[in-house]
Design an enzyme around this catalytic site. Structure first.
Site, PDB file in Angstrom:
ATOM      1  N   ASP A  61       0.798  -1.232  -0.047  1.00 12.65           N
ATOM      2  CA  ASP A  61      -0.123   0.161  -0.004  1.00 12.65           C
ATOM      3  C   ASP A  61       0.997   1.494   0.039  1.00 12.65           C
ATOM      4  O   ASP A  61       0.353   2.303   0.631  1.00 12.65           O
ATOM      5  CB  ASP A  61      -0.997   0.168   1.420  1.00 12.65           C
ATOM      6  CG  ASP A  61      -1.754  -1.216   1.147  1.00 12.65           C
ATOM      7  OD1 ASP A  61      -2.311  -1.667   0.337  1.00 12.65           O
ATOM      8  OD2 ASP A  61      -1.883  -1.845   2.297  1.00 12.65           O
ATOM      9  N   LYS A 100       1.834   2.272  -4.910  1.00  9.48           N
ATOM     10  CA  LYS A 100       2.365   1.666  -6.319  1.00  9.48           C
ATOM     11  C   LYS A 100       1.509   2.047  -7.582  1.00  9.48           C
ATOM     12  O   LYS A 100       2.029   2.423  -8.685  1.00  9.48           O
ATOM     13  CB  LYS A 100       2.334   0.138  -6.201  1.00  9.48           C
ATOM     14  CG  LYS A 100       3.772  -0.266  -5.214  1.00  9.48           C
ATOM     15  CD  LYS A 100       3.798  -1.671  -5.486  1.00  9.48           C
ATOM     16  CE  LYS A 100       2.725  -2.564  -4.759  1.00  9.48           C
ATOM     17  NZ  LYS A 100       2.710  -2.527  -3.314  1.00  9.48           N
ATOM     18  N   GLY A 101       0.091   2.181  -7.362  1.00 13.17           N
ATOM     19  CA  GLY A 101      -0.655   2.274  -8.310  1.00 13.17           C
ATOM     20  C   GLY A 101      -0.613   3.500  -9.134  1.00 13.17           C
ATOM     21  O   GLY A 101      -0.228   3.476 -10.292  1.00 13.17           O
ATOM     22  N   ALA A 116      -4.170  -7.924  -4.041  1.00 15.57           N
ATOM     23  CA  ALA A 116      -3.488  -6.829  -4.142  1.00 15.57           C
ATOM     24  C   ALA A 116      -4.675  -5.905  -4.699  1.00 15.57           C
ATOM     25  O   ALA A 116      -5.726  -5.934  -5.011  1.00 15.57           O
ATOM     26  CB  ALA A 116      -2.451  -6.644  -5.410  1.00 15.57           C
ATOM     27  N   GLY A 117      -4.257  -4.423  -4.434  1.00 18.35           N
ATOM     28  CA  GLY A 117      -5.362  -3.535  -4.688  1.00 18.35           C
ATOM     29  C   GLY A 117      -4.678  -2.167  -5.551  1.00 18.35           C
ATOM     30  O   GLY A 117      -3.948  -1.692  -4.428  1.00 18.35           O
ATOM     31  N   HIS A 118      -4.942  -1.855  -6.595  1.00 14.90           N
ATOM     32  CA  HIS A 118      -4.506  -0.392  -7.137  1.00 14.90           C
ATOM     33  C   HIS A 118      -5.450   0.473  -7.342  1.00 14.90           C
ATOM     34  O   HIS A 118      -6.248   0.013  -8.129  1.00 14.90           O
ATOM     35  CB  HIS A 118      -3.560  -0.784  -8.279  1.00 14.90           C
ATOM     36  CG  HIS A 118      -2.283  -1.591  -7.818  1.00 14.90           C
ATOM     37  ND1 HIS A 118      -1.263  -2.140  -8.907  1.00 14.90           N
ATOM     38  CD2 HIS A 118      -1.510  -1.999  -6.747  1.00 14.90           C
ATOM     39  CE1 HIS A 118      -0.209  -2.705  -8.418  1.00 14.90           C
ATOM     40  NE2 HIS A 118      -0.536  -2.638  -6.913  1.00 14.90           N
ATOM     41  N   ARG A 164       2.510 -29.339  -5.900  1.00 10.96           N
ATOM     42  CA  ARG A 164       2.257 -30.128  -7.206  1.00 10.96           C
ATOM     43  C   ARG A 164       0.805 -30.782  -7.402  1.00 10.96           C
ATOM     44  O   ARG A 164       0.778 -31.688  -8.210  1.00 10.96           O
ATOM     45  CB  ARG A 164       3.330 -31.230  -7.434  1.00 10.96           C
ATOM     46  CG  ARG A 164       4.745 -30.629  -7.661  1.00 10.96           C
ATOM     47  CD  ARG A 164       5.735 -31.768  -7.399  1.00 10.96           C
ATOM     48  NE  ARG A 164       5.949 -32.132  -6.158  1.00 10.96           N
ATOM     49  CZ  ARG A 164       6.783 -32.863  -5.563  1.00 10.96           C
ATOM     50  NH1 ARG A 164       7.985 -33.064  -6.368  1.00 10.96           N
ATOM     51  NH2 ARG A 164       6.697 -33.338  -4.545  1.00 10.96           N
ATOM     52  N   GLN A 185       2.028  -6.327  -3.353  1.00 10.62           N
ATOM     53  CA  GLN A 185       2.493  -6.454  -1.917  1.00 10.62           C
ATOM     54  C   GLN A 185       3.776  -5.665  -1.981  1.00 10.62           C
ATOM     55  O   GLN A 185       4.092  -4.734  -2.492  1.00 10.62           O
ATOM     56  CB  GLN A 185       2.391  -7.749  -1.381  1.00 10.62           C
ATOM     57  CG  GLN A 185       1.109  -8.144  -1.144  1.00 10.62           C
ATOM     58  CD  GLN A 185       0.559  -8.906  -2.674  1.00 10.62           C
ATOM     59  OE1 GLN A 185       1.408  -9.865  -3.270  1.00 10.62           O
ATOM     60  NE2 GLN A 185      -0.555  -8.605  -2.886  1.00 10.62           N
ATOM     61  N   GLY A 216     -10.816  -2.729   2.847  1.00  8.39           N
ATOM     62  CA  GLY A 216     -11.554  -1.393   3.599  1.00  8.39           C
ATOM     63  C   GLY A 216     -10.893  -1.579   5.009  1.00  8.39           C
ATOM     64  O   GLY A 216     -11.286  -0.602   5.699  1.00  8.39           O
ATOM     65  N   ARG A 217     -10.006  -2.346   5.386  1.00  8.05           N
ATOM     66  CA  ARG A 217      -9.500  -2.134   6.700  1.00  8.05           C
ATOM     67  C   ARG A 217      -8.676  -1.091   7.173  1.00  8.05           C
ATOM     68  O   ARG A 217      -8.059  -0.708   6.252  1.00  8.05           O
ATOM     69  CB  ARG A 217      -8.606  -3.370   7.076  1.00  8.05           C
ATOM     70  CG  ARG A 217      -9.453  -4.712   7.124  1.00  8.05           C
ATOM     71  CD  ARG A 217      -8.539  -5.881   7.252  1.00  8.05           C
ATOM     72  NE  ARG A 217      -7.586  -6.108   6.170  1.00  8.05           N
ATOM     73  CZ  ARG A 217      -6.751  -7.284   6.027  1.00  8.05           C
ATOM     74  NH1 ARG A 217      -6.417  -8.037   7.199  1.00  8.05           N
ATOM     75  NH2 ARG A 217      -5.817  -7.529   5.223  1.00  8.05           N
ATOM     76  N   LYS A 254       3.482  10.182  -0.863  1.00 10.16           N
ATOM     77  CA  LYS A 254       2.692  10.609   0.073  1.00 10.16           C
ATOM     78  C   LYS A 254       3.710  11.616   1.315  1.00 10.16           C
ATOM     79  O   LYS A 254       3.365  11.705   2.447  1.00 10.16           O
ATOM     80  CB  LYS A 254       2.002   9.657   1.233  1.00 10.16           C
ATOM     81  CG  LYS A 254       1.209   9.003   0.177  1.00 10.16           C
ATOM     82  CD  LYS A 254       0.160   8.039   1.027  1.00 10.16           C
ATOM     83  CE  LYS A 254      -1.296   8.062   0.346  1.00 10.16           C
ATOM     84  NZ  LYS A 254      -1.846   7.007   1.166  1.00 10.16           N
TER      85      LYS A 254
HETATM   86  P1  IMP Z   1      -2.679 -12.866   1.827  1.00  9.53           P
HETATM   87  O1  IMP Z   1      -1.838 -12.307   0.878  1.00  9.53           O
HETATM   88  O2  IMP Z   1      -4.193 -12.704   1.702  1.00  9.53           O
HETATM   89  O3  IMP Z   1      -2.494 -14.210   2.465  1.00  9.53           O
HETATM   90  O4  IMP Z   1      -2.510 -12.025   3.614  1.00  9.53           O
HETATM   91  C1  IMP Z   1      -1.133 -11.834   4.017  1.00  9.53           C
HETATM   92  C2  IMP Z   1      -0.775 -10.711   4.514  1.00  9.53           C
HETATM   93  O5  IMP Z   1      -0.400  -9.941   3.266  1.00  9.53           O
HETATM   94  C3  IMP Z   1      -1.718  -9.913   5.477  1.00  9.53           C
HETATM   95  O6  IMP Z   1      -1.324  -9.253   6.398  1.00  9.53           O
HETATM   96  C4  IMP Z   1      -2.394  -8.988   4.411  1.00  9.53           C
HETATM   97  O7  IMP Z   1      -3.126  -7.861   4.879  1.00  9.53           O
HETATM   98  C5  IMP Z   1      -0.979  -8.826   3.401  1.00  9.53           C
HETATM   99  N1  IMP Z   1      -1.666  -8.248   2.116  1.00  9.53           N
HETATM  100  C6  IMP Z   1      -1.962  -8.932   1.216  1.00  9.53           C
HETATM  101  N2  IMP Z   1      -1.977  -8.357   0.064  1.00  9.53           N
HETATM  102  C7  IMP Z   1      -1.664  -6.733   0.471  1.00  9.53           C
HETATM  103  C8  IMP Z   1      -1.630  -5.831  -0.201  1.00  9.53           C
HETATM  104  O8  IMP Z   1      -1.923  -5.730  -1.572  1.00  9.53           O
HETATM  105  N3  IMP Z   1      -1.229  -4.672   0.299  1.00  9.53           N
HETATM  106  C9  IMP Z   1      -0.997  -4.679   1.606  1.00  9.53           C
HETATM  107  N4  IMP Z   1      -1.202  -6.126   2.512  1.00  9.53           N
HETATM  108  C10 IMP Z   1      -1.267  -7.119   1.796  1.00  9.53           C
END
Ligand code: IMP
Length: 429
Positions: A13, A16-17, A39-41, A143, A223, A301-302, A330
């Protein structure tokens, strides 16, 4: 002309987007190489906001998008995302999007396992996104994973589902969760096959051709290094390697293609999910950073946990991630703070460390050692060049460069695309 690989240098977070979108406009191909729809961009282009999770950001810029073999692909999530973006006017067809035929699929059973295990962990939960990322990567290494190419072979699919469900249904039953019916899953996959297969190909071949034709490739990481399954704050990590080297193995492009590695770091630090965070702030400053920085997860949304910039951590990310330059995002969120702390190391059980040790107890006990710098009263917003930044902001950035042992080559001082100060063009190598 170099290729560029963008990775996160903290816990994700980092913004990167925006940086990837900016670079994508100058690339020919954009390649995702790890992660999945965890991921979220968020991309803001004109008056449109695009939320991408699995699709490479270059699609928004009309560039060829590639999903590499290192990505775990949830076919339903992929098709839903494609529909959503098409509704916003984007063209997404097999001419603009290619998916590695050897990429692993995320099935509904993976999400169920992910969530059931998290629930069973109670207080020790990792805080995953619950989207089945971990279980899908586990199946790959074990596998027994179903891959994109298997969608073209109903018999293979059927045999693999037997093995996969034997494993997962046993676990689900043990966790007291509902089990999955093979025929239902098989029918679902066979129904999805004609919608997914037109995108599938040996992407390594296309990348090889692109490289030989001198095309610019942008590798888009998801990530961040501190969530890397080897180098991050294990076990509070994601299940893929997030370092730049994965751009090669996760796409089939070979290590020489990785090019300039741009590490994205916020001017402070955030984390979602559980796990160690030495510089975390539980006070008004932490709340201020969260509010000003609008620190809520794009995917879940956390609210994000917020804290001071951790230079010891980013230095570590620079080394293990292979980062050549930092894009600092930022910086404007720090405007007006009277003082700023930068973490230069940790005190752990009476000993001083300049890196975060690997042990869980050491990480949990790490107390940050801070260097305090004066803040700036002016604003960084609106600065269009380095010289227009407040002098104290320049000092803050220069000190970070020294501590993390990498130059800041790009600075983002606001959410808009043009609120970006470029010191060095990463495509120039
Ligand atoms: P998972 O990737 O869903 O297995 O989550 C494992 C850990 O990676 C958790 O702490 C998530 O909050 C974190 N995480 C996964 N994807 C992201 C992301 O895109 N941004 C920030 N944290 C992430």
């Amino acid at each position: 002309m170099a290729n560029v690989t963008v990775i996160g240098a903290q816990w994700g977070d980092e913004g990167k987007g925006k940086v990837v979108d900016w670079l994508a406009s100058r690339a020919d191909l954009v390649v995702r190489f790890q992660g999945g729809h965890n991921a979220g961009h968020t991309l803001v282009v004109g008056n449109q906001t695009y939320k991408l999770s699995l699709l490479p950001s270059g699609l928004v810029r009309g560039k060829l998008g590639i999903i590499g073999n290192g990505v775990v692909v949830d076919p339903e999530a992929l098709l839903a995302e494609i529909d959503r973006l098409r509704a916003q006017g984007l063209t997404i067809t097999p001419d603009t999007l290619r998916i590695a035929e050897n990429a692993v699929l995320i099935l509904p059973v993976h999400g169920a396992i992910d969530r059931a295990r998290e629930a069973a962990r109670g207080d020790r939960k990792i805080g995953t996104t619950g989207r089945g990322i971990g279980p899908a990567y586990e199946d790959k290494v074990a596998r027994r994973a179903i891959r994109v190419c298997d969608l073209a072979e109903p018999e293979t699919l059927s045999d693999k589902l037997d093995e996969l469900l034997l494993h997962h249904n046993t676990l689900l039953a043990g966790l007291g969760a509902p089990i999955f019916d093979k025929q239902t899953l098989l029918d679902q996959l066979l129904a999805l096959a004609p919608q997914i297969l037109p995108y599938a190909e040996a992407v390594w071949e296309r990348l090889d051709e692109a490289r030989r034709a001198g095309k610019r490739i942008l590798f888009e990481g998801a990530q961040a290094v501190m969530l890397d399954v080897d180098h991050g704050t294990y076990p509070y990590v994601t299940s893929s390697n997030t370092v730049a080297a994965t751009a090669a193995s996760g796409s089939g492009a070979g290590p020489a293609s990785v090019g300039f590695v741009l590490g994205i770091a916020k001017a402070y630090c955030t984390r979602v999910g559980s796990g160690p965070f030495p510089t975390e702030l539980h006070d008004d400053t932490g709340r201020l950073l969260g509010e000003r920085g609008r620190e809520f997860g794009t995917v879940t949304g956390r609210p994000r946990r917020c804290g001071w910039f951790d230079a010891a951590l980013v230095r570590q990310a620079v080394k293990v991630g292979g980062i050549n330059g930092i894009a600092m995002t930022k910086i404007d969120v720090l405007d007006g703070l009277p003082e700023l702390n930068i973490c230069t190391g940790y005190r752990i059980k009476g000993e001083i460390f300049h890196r975060l040790p690997a042990g869980m107890q050491s990480q949990a006990a790490a107390e940050p050692i801070y260097e305090t710098l004066p803040g700036w009263s002016g604003t960084t917003r609106g600065a269009r060049s380095w010289g227009q930044l407040p002098a104290e902001a320049i000092k803050y950035i220069r000190r970070i460069e020294e501590l993390v042992e990498a130059p800041v080559t790009l600075l983002s001082n606001g959410p808009d695309r043009d609120e970006t100060i470029l010191m060095k063009d990463p495509f120039e190598g």
